[in-house]
Scaffold this motif. Structure first.
Motif, PDB file in Angstrom:
ATOM      1  N   TYR A 281       4.494   0.188  -3.295  1.00  0.00           N
ATOM      2  CA  TYR A 281       3.081  -0.002  -2.964  1.00  0.00           C
ATOM      3  C   TYR A 281       2.617   1.226  -2.211  1.00  0.00           C
ATOM      4  O   TYR A 281       3.424   1.934  -1.598  1.00  0.00           O
ATOM      5  CB  TYR A 281       2.878  -1.289  -2.147  1.00  0.00           C
ATOM      6  N   ILE A 282       1.316   1.505  -2.258  1.00  0.00           N
ATOM      7  CA  ILE A 282       0.851   2.795  -1.735  1.00  0.00           C
ATOM      8  C   ILE A 282      -0.580   2.707  -1.222  1.00  0.00           C
ATOM      9  O   ILE A 282      -1.391   1.914  -1.718  1.00  0.00           O
ATOM     10  CB  ILE A 282       0.962   3.873  -2.851  1.00  0.00           C
ATOM     11  N   SER A 283      -0.859   3.512  -0.209  1.00  0.00           N
ATOM     12  CA  SER A 283      -2.238   3.738   0.238  1.00  0.00           C
ATOM     13  C   SER A 283      -2.287   5.163   0.776  1.00  0.00           C
ATOM     14  O   SER A 283      -1.260   5.833   0.857  1.00  0.00           O
ATOM     15  CB  SER A 283      -2.649   2.731   1.314  1.00  0.00           C
ATOM     16  N   GLN A 284      -3.469   5.620   1.139  1.00  0.00           N
ATOM     17  CA  GLN A 284      -3.582   6.960   1.721  1.00  0.00           C
ATOM     18  C   GLN A 284      -4.124   6.833   3.132  1.00  0.00           C
ATOM     19  O   GLN A 284      -5.134   6.162   3.366  1.00  0.00           O
ATOM     20  CB  GLN A 284      -4.506   7.839   0.865  1.00  0.00           C
ATOM     21  N   SER A 285      -3.449   7.480   4.059  1.00  0.00           N
ATOM     22  CA  SER A 285      -3.875   7.345   5.455  1.00  0.00           C
ATOM     23  C   SER A 285      -5.103   8.215   5.714  1.00  0.00           C
ATOM     24  O   SER A 285      -5.433   9.104   4.915  1.00  0.00           O
ATOM     25  CB  SER A 285      -2.744   7.760   6.399  1.00  0.00           C
ATOM     26  N   ASP A 286      -5.749   7.990   6.844  1.00  0.00           N
ATOM     27  CA  ASP A 286      -6.940   8.780   7.162  1.00  0.00           C
ATOM     28  C   ASP A 286      -6.594  10.246   7.408  1.00  0.00           C
ATOM     29  O   ASP A 286      -7.444  11.111   7.315  1.00  0.00           O
ATOM     30  CB  ASP A 286      -7.651   8.176   8.383  1.00  0.00           C
ATOM     31  N   LYS A 287      -5.316  10.520   7.708  1.00  0.00           N
ATOM     32  CA  LYS A 287      -4.890  11.920   7.864  1.00  0.00           C
ATOM     33  C   LYS A 287      -4.598  12.563   6.517  1.00  0.00           C
ATOM     34  O   LYS A 287      -4.325  13.742   6.443  1.00  0.00           O
ATOM     35  CB  LYS A 287      -3.634  11.982   8.738  1.00  0.00           C
ATOM     36  N   GLY A 288      -4.568  11.765   5.453  1.00  0.00           N
ATOM     37  CA  GLY A 288      -4.377  12.321   4.110  1.00  0.00           C
ATOM     38  C   GLY A 288      -3.005  12.064   3.516  1.00  0.00           C
ATOM     39  O   GLY A 288      -2.799  12.265   2.319  1.00  0.00           O
ATOM     40  N   GLY A 289      -2.048  11.660   4.314  1.00  0.00           N
ATOM     41  CA  GLY A 289      -0.697  11.399   3.797  1.00  0.00           C
ATOM     42  C   GLY A 289      -0.700  10.181   2.888  1.00  0.00           C
ATOM     43  O   GLY A 289      -1.390   9.196   3.154  1.00  0.00           O
TER      44      GLY A 289
END
Ligand SMILES: Cc1cc2nc3c(=O)[nH]c(=O)nc-3n(C[C@H](O)[C@H](O)[C@H](O)COP(=O)(O)OP(=O)(O)OC[C@H]3O[C@@H](n4cnc5c(N)ncnc54)[C@H](O)[C@@H]3O)c2cc1C
Length: 417
Positions: A281-289
Motif C-alpha cells: 500500500y502506498i501514499s505520498q507524504s507532504d515532504k514528497g517521499g
C-alpha cells in the motif's frame, strides 16, 4: 501558548524567539490518581481525554524513552474507517469523527489530510467482498464509493492496467480516509495533556507493578516508586512484557511490520492506494517521499528490524502495480513491533486486578485508532464502565471464544492464504 496564523506570522518576523516548550519536564510525584504506562499515541490521548472529559489532572504518563519515539511516530500514517464487522466499525467510525475535529480541539496542526483511500480488487470474488464492506461502511454512517476499472483509471492513471498479471477490476473508494502527520499527533496530544496538568515523565521505564490484595497500588520505575489508585497499561508492542509484571499472560504475539520511504518527489500520488493481490500500500507524504509498506514478517520478535524476504515481496508487489516506482530511490526503511491479537482486533478492558486497566492489541492499525482509543479508555478508567463504541473489545473473548471480531483474518496468524 496558542497557535494561529497571526502568531506564526509574528514569530516569523521577530526571529521565532517567542515560542515556548510544548510541555514541562516535571519531576515524578510520589502519588497520582492515575498513571498511564506508555507515552505513545494511545497513552497520550488517554491522558488528554482523562483530563479534558473527566476532569482528572493528577495524572502522569510514564514513558521509558521520549514522547513520540514509539510506533506513533514511525508508521505509514493511514487514517480510515472502513471496517466490516460490528465492534470495529462503530469504534473506527467514532475515531474518524474525532480526527475530523482534532486540529481545532488540540489547537495543533496534525496535517490530517482526507485525500481518499482506494482498495483495489482484482477478481469477482474480491469485488463481492468489497461491495459487502462498502455497504457495511455506509450502514455505519461512513462513506464508500464502488469504482469500476475506468473509475480507478481516472483517479490512478499511473497504475499498470495493461500488462499486469493481476488485472484491476475496480476499487472501493473511502473518500474520508487519508493520512495525518504521525509525530505531530503525539506532540499535539502531549501538549494538550500537559496544558491540563498531566505530568509527562520521559526516560521513566516501568519495571514493576505493585499489587496488594487484588488491588493495584502503583508502579516501580527507573525514576523511583510511584503510588497510584489506577494504572493503565498502554505500551503497544511491549504489552505482553508489561502485563507480565502484573502476572498476566496476554493473548498477544509481538510481530515486526516494516515500512519504506523514498527520496522526496514532486506530487504524483494523491490518494492512499492499497493493492489487492500482494502486500503493498502506498501514499505520498507532504515532504514528497513515497511511503509504502506491506504485511507482517510473520514470526514473533521484539527486534525492531525487518527481514529481507518481506522487503523483496513489497518491492515486487509495488513494481507489479505501478512500474513507475522502480525509478524512485528508497531512502530508509524500518520495522516496528506490533501487538497482534489472534482475531486482529484490539482490547480495551479492565483486568482481574482492581484499578488495573489495559489498552492493547492494535496490531498494525493503531494509528488511526489513537483518538478513539484514548477517548474510550479514558471513559473506562474514569467511570469503570465501557464506552459504547469500544464495548466489544473485551479481553475475555479470547478465553471464552464468545465475541471474537475476526476482521478478515488479520490477526497474529493470518488465515487468508
Ligand atoms: C511500519 C508500521 C506502519 C504502520 N502503519 C499504520 C497505518 O498506516 N495506520 C495505522 O492506523 N496504524 C499503523 N501502524 C500501527 C500503529 O503505529 C500502532 O498500532 C500504534 O502506534 C500503537 O500504539 P501507540 O502509538 O500507543 O504505540 P507506541 O508509540 O509504540 O507507544 C508505546 C509506548 O510505550 C512505551 N513503553 C513500552 N514499555 C514501557 C515501559 N516498561 N515503561 C514505560 N513505557 C514503556 C514505549 O517506549 C512506547 O513509546 C503501523 C505500525 C508500523 C510499525
Amino acid at each position: 501558548m496558542k497557535f494561529s496564523g497571526w502568531r506564526v506570522l509574528r514569530e516569523g518576523l521577530t526571529g521565532n524567539a517567542g515560542w515556548t516548550p510544548h510541555w514541562r519536564d516535571p519531576e515524578p510525584k510520589a502519588e497520582y490518581d492515575a498513571v498511564i504506562i506508555g507515552g505513545g499515541g494511545h497513552g497520550l490521548s488517554t491522558a488528554y481525554y482523562l483530563a479534558k472529559n473527566h476532569g482528572m489532572s493528577n495524572i502522569a504518563v510514564l514513558e521509558k524513552g521520549y514522547i513520540g519515539g514509539g510506533n506513533v511516530g514511525r508508521n505509514t500514517t493511514i487514517v480510515r474507517a472502513n471496517y466490516f464487522l460490528q465492534g470495529n466499525s462503530e469504534f473506527y467510525s467514532h475515531s474518524l469523527k474525532l480526527w475530523e475535529g482534532l486540529e481545532g480541539d488540540l489547537n495543533y496542526n496534525v496535517m490530517h489530510s482526507q485525500r481518499g483511500l482506494i482498495n483495489l480488487f482484482h477478481s469477482d470474488g474480491q469485488r463481492d467482498a468489497f461491495v459487502r464492506r462498502g455497504n457495511a461502511m455506509v450502514n455505519q454512517g461512513d462513506d464508500a464509493v464502488l469504482l469500476d476499472r475506468d473509475g480507478v483509471r481516472k483517479l490512478l492513471p499511473y497504475l499498470d492496467f495493461e500488462n499486469t498479471r493481476f488485472p484491476i477490476y475496480g476499487g472501493l473508494l473511502h473518500p474520508r480516509g487519508g493520512t495525518a502527520r504521525h509525530d505531530a499527533v503525539a506532540w499535539g496530544y502531549a501538549r494538550g495533556a500537559d496544558q491540563r496538568g498531566v505530568d509527562l515523565l520521559q526516560n521513566c521505564e516501568v519495571t514493576g507493578i505493585d499489587i496488594e490484595n487484588g488491588k493495584v497500588r502503583g508502579v516501580q520505575t527507573t525514576r523511583g516508586a510511584i503510588r497510584a489508585k489506577k494504572v493503565g497499561i498502554v505500551v503497544a508492542g511491549r504489552s505482553g512484557q508489561v502485563a507480565a509484571m502484573a502476572g498476566m499472560r496476554l493473548p498477544i504475539e509481538s510481530h515486526v511490520l516494516q515500512a519504506f520511504v523514498t527520496e522526496g518527489l514532486k506530487p504524483c500520488i494523491d490518494h492512499v492506494v492499497s493493492f489487492g493481490m500482494g502486500h503493498f500500500y502506498i501514499s505520498q507524504s507532504d515532504k514528497g517521499g513515497l511511503v509504502f509498506g506491506g504485511d507482517l514478517d510473520f514470526y514473533a520478535s521484539y527486534a525492531s528490524r525487518g527481514n529481507l524476504p518481506m522487503v523483496e515481496h513489497v518491492m515486487e508487489a509495488g513494481m507489479t502495480l505501478m512500474p513507475m516506482i522502480g525509478k524512485a530511490k528508497v531512502l530508509r526503511s524500518w520495522g516496528g513491533i506490533m501487538d497482534m491479537t489472534p482475531d486482529g482486533s484490539p482490547i480495551i478492558d479492565k483486568t482481574d486486578t482492581e484499578g488495573l486497566f489495559i489498552d492493547c492489541g492494535w496490531c498494525y492499525g493503531g494509528f488511526k485508532a489513537v483518538p478513539g482509543s484514548g477517548y474510550s479508555f479514558a471513559h473506562l478508567m474514569a467511570t469503570g464502565s465501557h464506552h459504547a463504541p469500544a464495548a466489544k473489545f473485551r479481553l475475555d473473548r479470547f478465553r471464552t471464544g464468545v465475541g471474537l471480531i475476526d476482521e478478515e483474518g488479520t490477526g497474529s496468524q493470518h488465515n487468508l492464504h
